[in-house]
Write an enzyme that holds these catalytic residues in place. Structure first.
Site, PDB file in Angstrom:
ATOM      1  N   MET A 156     -21.696 -10.765  -8.380  1.00 13.44           N
ATOM      2  CA  MET A 156     -20.312 -10.962  -8.814  1.00 13.44           C
ATOM      3  C   MET A 156     -19.747  -9.720  -9.502  1.00 13.44           C
ATOM      4  O   MET A 156     -18.601  -9.336  -9.286  1.00 13.44           O
ATOM      5  CB  MET A 156     -20.240 -12.167  -9.771  1.00 13.44           C
ATOM      6  N   LYS A 199       5.166  -6.394  -0.108  1.00 13.45           N
ATOM      7  CA  LYS A 199       4.687  -7.753  -0.400  1.00 13.45           C
ATOM      8  C   LYS A 199       3.293  -7.688  -1.024  1.00 13.45           C
ATOM      9  O   LYS A 199       2.621  -6.643  -0.944  1.00 13.45           O
ATOM     10  CB  LYS A 199       4.655  -8.582   0.890  1.00 13.45           C
ATOM     11  N   ARG A 259       4.601 -17.705  14.606  1.00 17.36           N
ATOM     12  CA  ARG A 259       4.234 -17.813  13.198  1.00 17.36           C
ATOM     13  C   ARG A 259       5.472 -18.106  12.374  1.00 17.36           C
ATOM     14  O   ARG A 259       5.571 -19.129  11.721  1.00 17.36           O
ATOM     15  CB  ARG A 259       3.535 -16.518  12.753  1.00 17.36           C
ATOM     16  N   TYR A 265     -30.619 -10.430  -5.944  1.00 18.51           N
ATOM     17  CA  TYR A 265     -30.706 -11.854  -5.581  1.00 18.51           C
ATOM     18  C   TYR A 265     -31.382 -12.053  -4.221  1.00 18.51           C
ATOM     19  O   TYR A 265     -31.129 -11.292  -3.276  1.00 18.51           O
ATOM     20  CB  TYR A 265     -29.305 -12.456  -5.491  1.00 18.51           C
TER      21      TYR A 265
HETATM   22  C1  LIG Z   1       3.403  -7.539   6.577  1.00 12.95           C
HETATM   23  C2  LIG Z   1       4.575  -7.354   7.476  1.00 12.95           C
HETATM   24  C3  LIG Z   1       5.019  -6.071   7.821  1.00 12.95           C
HETATM   25  C4  LIG Z   1       4.230  -4.825   7.477  1.00 12.95           C
HETATM   26  O1  LIG Z   1       3.145  -4.738   8.371  1.00 12.95           O
HETATM   27  P1  LIG Z   1       2.102  -3.532   8.340  1.00 12.95           P
HETATM   28  O2  LIG Z   1       1.209  -3.836   9.486  1.00 12.95           O
HETATM   29  O3  LIG Z   1       1.413  -3.626   7.031  1.00 12.95           O
HETATM   30  O4  LIG Z   1       2.856  -2.275   8.494  1.00 12.95           O
HETATM   31  C5  LIG Z   1       6.201  -5.963   8.523  1.00 12.95           C
HETATM   32  N1  LIG Z   1       6.888  -7.059   8.924  1.00 12.95           N
HETATM   33  C6  LIG Z   1       6.472  -8.313   8.630  1.00 12.95           C
HETATM   34  C7  LIG Z   1       7.259  -9.467   9.105  1.00 12.95           C
HETATM   35  C8  LIG Z   1       5.295  -8.499   7.919  1.00 12.95           C
HETATM   36  O5  LIG Z   1       4.861  -9.745   7.666  1.00 12.95           O
END
Ligand SMILES: *Cc1c(COP(=O)(O)O)cnc(C)c1O
Length: 341
Positions: free
Chosen positions: A288, A31, A122, A239
């Protein structure tokens, strides 16, 4: 600004995590563009290693990698069946009764997964909601039922009593379920065999981050030095004039800043820029597009300084910025020249 991404290290990390759960299939979470590292390149490497089960957050992410993976790779969409989501060739992980009925009405006969909520609150079906649709879900697709029944641990990177509680709830909610089950991301793999079930879902560990302490480092980020100058005692840098020289100081200015995902907070947290093995403290504020550091003690100032290397990985940089390695990786900006090895 060269962001070097070691795909060989990603492959080695996948194999190492697979070896920790020998009784289960090992999937791969790609993802957010494989945590910022380019899912179109990472996913095929993991397929070559043997991964066949990929996870993305959104259907659009799944569509982006679908052409890069052979047909026997399954791509699960963790947000499930959202209205209007382009799910062709993907497998939604359904999170509510509403998603279940929408999906069955629109995709009869097509594979689907189920996410159960075991305490994180969640995503996923609550126990009562699951009881209500379970019979229909298990009977779907000529009795084949879901392709996967999964849940997610909230505290898998800690020694927390919530882990055992969620494990027990997952067992209760999936008692008698014949579909393949999955509970663990990276942290859960490391908790031990009782958390592995049929399929694991590692993400961060593939990309070299905690809690997988043995991970091979995956990213190296090198920032070109634009100029150096001598600053006299009492003069300031950057800055807000937040840093003042206590000695005659050679200051190097490098070409990256918070717009590139190098958080402003990391200066206060003691982050370093590295000339090989020598650490040069970041001084003044991160701007930045620019970061300043103290290179007085270097005999020669190189053309570029590293902010991510084997000495200061994503978790160390995250610690300096008060965040986690996941956020450092997924913040790495679009201005870097990405180079893959
Ligand atoms: C992001 C996610 C993972 C992977 O988690 P990691 O901690 O990055 O290994 C697995 N299952 C779900 C449902 C997730 O949202």
């Amino acid at each position: 600004m060269v962001l070097q991404i070691d795909l060989g290290a990603v492959a080695a990390n996948w194999k190492a995590l697979a070896a920790k759960a020998p009784g289960a299939r090992t999937g791969a979470v790609v993802k957010a563009d494989a945590y910022g590292l380019d899912a179109a390149l990472v996913a095929p490497v993991l397929y070559e290693c043997g991964a066949r089960d990929f996870f993305v957050a959104l259907a659009s992410e799944g569509q982006a990698i679908r052409p890069h993976l052979p047909g026997d790779a399954r791509i699960f969409v963790l947000s499930g069946h959202m209205a209007g989501a382009p799910l062709g060739g993907l497998i939604p992980v359904l999170n509510s009764a509403e998603q279940f009925f929408r999906d069955r009405a629109m995709r009869p006969g097509q594979p689907f997964g189920i996410q159960l909520d075991t305490g994180m609150n969640r995503l996923g079906l609550e126990p009562a909601e699951w009881s209500g649709i379970r019979g229909e879900a298990m009977a779907a697709n000529q009795g084949q039922g879901p392709a996967l029944v999964m849940s997610h641990l909230a505290c898998a990177d800690e020694d927390s009593p919530e882990n055992a509680r969620q494990l027990a709830t997952f067992h209760e909610m999936t008692q008698g379920v014949t579909a393949p089950r999955s509970l663990s991301a990276t942290g859960g793999i490391l908790l031990g065999a009782e958390y592995h079930f049929d399929l694991t879902r590692p993400g961060i560990g593939l990309y070299g981050g905690a809690p997988f302490a043995e991970a091979a480092p995956v990213v190296r980020l090198s920032l070109p030095v634009i100029q150096t100058r001598i600053v006299r005692p009492g003069e300031f840098v950057g800055y807000g004039a937040s840093w003042r020289a206590g000695r005659v100081t050679r200051v190097a200015t490098v070409a990256a800043g918070y717009a590139d995902g190098l958080h402003r907070a990391l200066a206060r947290g003691g982050a370093m820029l590295w000339a090989g093995e020598v650490a040069c403290p970041v001084i003044g504020r991160v701007s930045m597009d620019l970061i300043t550091c103290d290179v007085t003690d270097l005999p020669d100032v190189p053309d570029a300084l590293d902010i991510l290397n084997d000495r200061q990985g994503v978790d160390a940089l995250a610690g300096a910025a008060g965040t986690i390695g996941y956020e450092v990786l997924t913040s790495l900006g679009a201005r870097y020249q990405r180079s893959y090895i």
